[in-house]
Design a protein around this motif. Structure first.
Motif, PDB file in Angstrom:
ATOM      1  N   LYS A  76      -6.040  57.866 -49.444  1.00 16.55           N
ATOM      2  CA  LYS A  76      -6.826  57.794 -48.210  1.00 16.55           C
ATOM      3  C   LYS A  76      -7.888  56.717 -48.347  1.00 16.55           C
ATOM      4  O   LYS A  76      -8.142  56.195 -49.453  1.00 16.55           O
ATOM      5  N   LYS A  77      -8.534  56.388 -47.250  1.00 10.96           N
ATOM      6  CA  LYS A  77      -9.576  55.368 -47.239  1.00 10.96           C
ATOM      7  C   LYS A  77     -10.667  55.728 -48.241  1.00 10.96           C
ATOM      8  O   LYS A  77     -11.134  56.865 -48.292  1.00 10.96           O
ATOM      9  N   VAL A 133      -8.807  51.413 -51.400  1.00 13.41           N
ATOM     10  CA  VAL A 133      -8.071  51.569 -50.147  1.00 13.41           C
ATOM     11  C   VAL A 133      -9.055  51.422 -48.991  1.00 13.41           C
ATOM     12  O   VAL A 133     -10.017  52.194 -48.882  1.00 13.41           O
ATOM     13  N   SER A 134      -8.827  50.423 -48.157  1.00 12.55           N
ATOM     14  CA  SER A 134      -9.724  50.182 -47.026  1.00 12.55           C
ATOM     15  C   SER A 134      -9.215  50.806 -45.744  1.00 12.55           C
ATOM     16  O   SER A 134      -9.977  51.011 -44.799  1.00 12.55           O
ATOM     17  N   ALA A 135      -7.926  51.129 -45.690  1.00  6.11           N
ATOM     18  CA  ALA A 135      -7.375  51.763 -44.490  1.00  6.11           C
ATOM     19  C   ALA A 135      -5.975  52.283 -44.763  1.00  6.11           C
ATOM     20  O   ALA A 135      -5.254  51.758 -45.621  1.00  6.11           O
ATOM     21  N   GLU A 181      -3.129  52.895 -42.028  1.00  7.59           N
ATOM     22  CA  GLU A 181      -2.981  52.692 -40.597  1.00  7.59           C
ATOM     23  C   GLU A 181      -1.541  52.406 -40.216  1.00  7.59           C
ATOM     24  O   GLU A 181      -0.683  52.182 -41.067  1.00  7.59           O
TER      25      GLU A 181
END
Length: 403
Positions: free
Chosen positions: A14-15, A44-46, A48
């Motif tokens: 997850k982010k 982790v930045s996203a 999506e």
């Protein structure tokens, strides 16, 4: 999370999560699926939704790299003692067919019919691509290790490595590496475009024909790409899953043609920046894969995947299509089709949506090699038409339709 045939992997991060090289970030979501691992260290930045080049969408994990390439401390060679633990290791490393199709390797190694030959596809007949050649020259020990493991743990009695004759260094090297292995044969193949197609490769190496609608296993063979078996050999020795691959950068607009080892997920634009564009040349098109079969990419922000074998950089002049003219019925598309199909007749059947006739013409045998378009003097989009006809035919067959 969709770098393979089958169900996309399910994100398991997850982010804000920290990841290292080799950290599991996507878990196989079904029998026909494959794990995805981080190819970089960072955060982790996203997580999506991402739109693929084919218009479909899937989950994607976006990672902000720290530039350190720290290896996950959990990485270690797998313990393999029997067939079950071997197949589990193959599944764990996320190995898929790296030659383009992306079929999960652990599934491929569990055929429903008896198999007597492991066939290694080292043909690499696609225009401009030399990544498999580079893999053979630099990683021959990994290739042999991977082959021996497959033979040992699956019980397949023999292996044939098919290499086109225009790669004499590869033939000599792998002959030397396997000279003491009585169950491994290196087979030189004609240097003809299309030889690397599974059905043709099986016929050239084994003299067998895959039944219509069947799989290579139905002809007693399992086919693995040479880079795939090399990746397996590396994983068994180091425990590092599939997080990088060798890709070819070439084309008439490429300033420094070369093969690069690239972390999976690297944006096309960053890879192109590493080789540059020729002075005075305007980039007109980028093709992902080989120049004959690869699709033109919509955006240079797209990431490489496990199956990205090359990026072909074409100038505006080379990328500009010639105007199509009326078919002159010369028959060249038939003469040069490696599968013996008749594109001009398929076109007529597709125009009337004649499913029965498309079946008689075996349109489902087309593997989109591009030969028909390349040789057409009228410059007609024969390959694109064949793709549409094949897709229509398979869709109608699935629905149970006829005419």
């Amino acid at each position: 999370m969709s770098q393979h045939i089958g169900a996309p992997a399910k994100p398991v991060v997850k982010k804000g999560d920290a990841v290292c090289v080799g950290t599991l970030i996507g878990e196989a979501a079904g029998f026909v699926s494959a794990n995805i691992h981080s190819s970089v260290s960072g955060t982790v930045s996203a997580v999506e939704t991402f739109r693929l080049a084919n218009g479909k969408t899937c989950d994607a994990v976006v990672i902000a790299t720290d530039g350190k390439q720290t290896v996950d401390p959990a990485i270690q060679p797998p313990v393999v003692t029997d067939k079950a633990s071997f197949l589990a290791a193959v599944r764990a490393c996320g190995l898929v067919g790296l030659g383009g199709a992306g079929f999960p390797t652990d599934v491929k190694l569990q055929p429903k019919t008896p198999v007597d030959t492991l066939l290694i596809n080292a043909s690499e007949c696609e225009v401009w691509l030399t990544s498999d050649t580079q893999e053979m020259l630099c990683c021959s020990d990994d290739i042999v290790r991977g082959i021996q493991a497959v033979l040992q743990y699956t019980g397949i009695p023999k292996c044939i490595i098919g290499i086109e004759k225009n790669k004499p260094e590869c033939i000599d090297l792998l002959c030397a590496k396997t000279k003491d292995l009585s169950n491994v044969e290196v087979k030189p193949l004609p240097s003809v475009y299309g030889t690397g197609a599974e059905l043709i490769l099986i016929e050239k190496c084994l003299g067998r024909e895959v039944p219509h609608g069947g799989l290579p296993a139905d002809a007693g063979a399992i086919v693995m790409n040479v880079t795939s078996v090399s990746a397996l050999g590396k994983y068994l020795a180091t425990g590092m899953p599939v997080v990088e691959r060798t890709i070819t950068l070439d084309g008439d607009a490429c300033a420094q043609p070369k093969n690069l080892v690239v972390p999976v997920g690297t944006a096309y634009e960053d890879i192109i920046a590493a080789v540059g564009i020729k002075d005075g040349v305007t980039l007109g098109k980028v093709v992902a894969g080989g120049a004959m079969m690869g699709p033109a990419v919509e955006s240079l922000s797209y990431p490489t995947t496990k199956t990205t074998s090359g990026l072909i950089l074409l100038s505006e002049a080379a990328a500009k299509p010639a105007p199509a003219q009326a078919c002159i019925r010369c028959g060249r598309c038939i003469e040069y089709c490696p599968m013996g199909l008749a594109p001009v007749e398929v076109n007529a059947a597709y125009a009337t949506r004649d499913v029965e006739e498309l079946g008689k013409l075996h349109v489902d045998y087309c593997f989109n090699c591009g030969s028909c378009t390349f040789v057409c003097p009228a410059k007609r989009p024969c390959t694109q038409m064949m793709s549409l006809a094949k897709a229509y035919y398979l869709d109608q067959i699935k629905k149970g339709g006829n005419k």
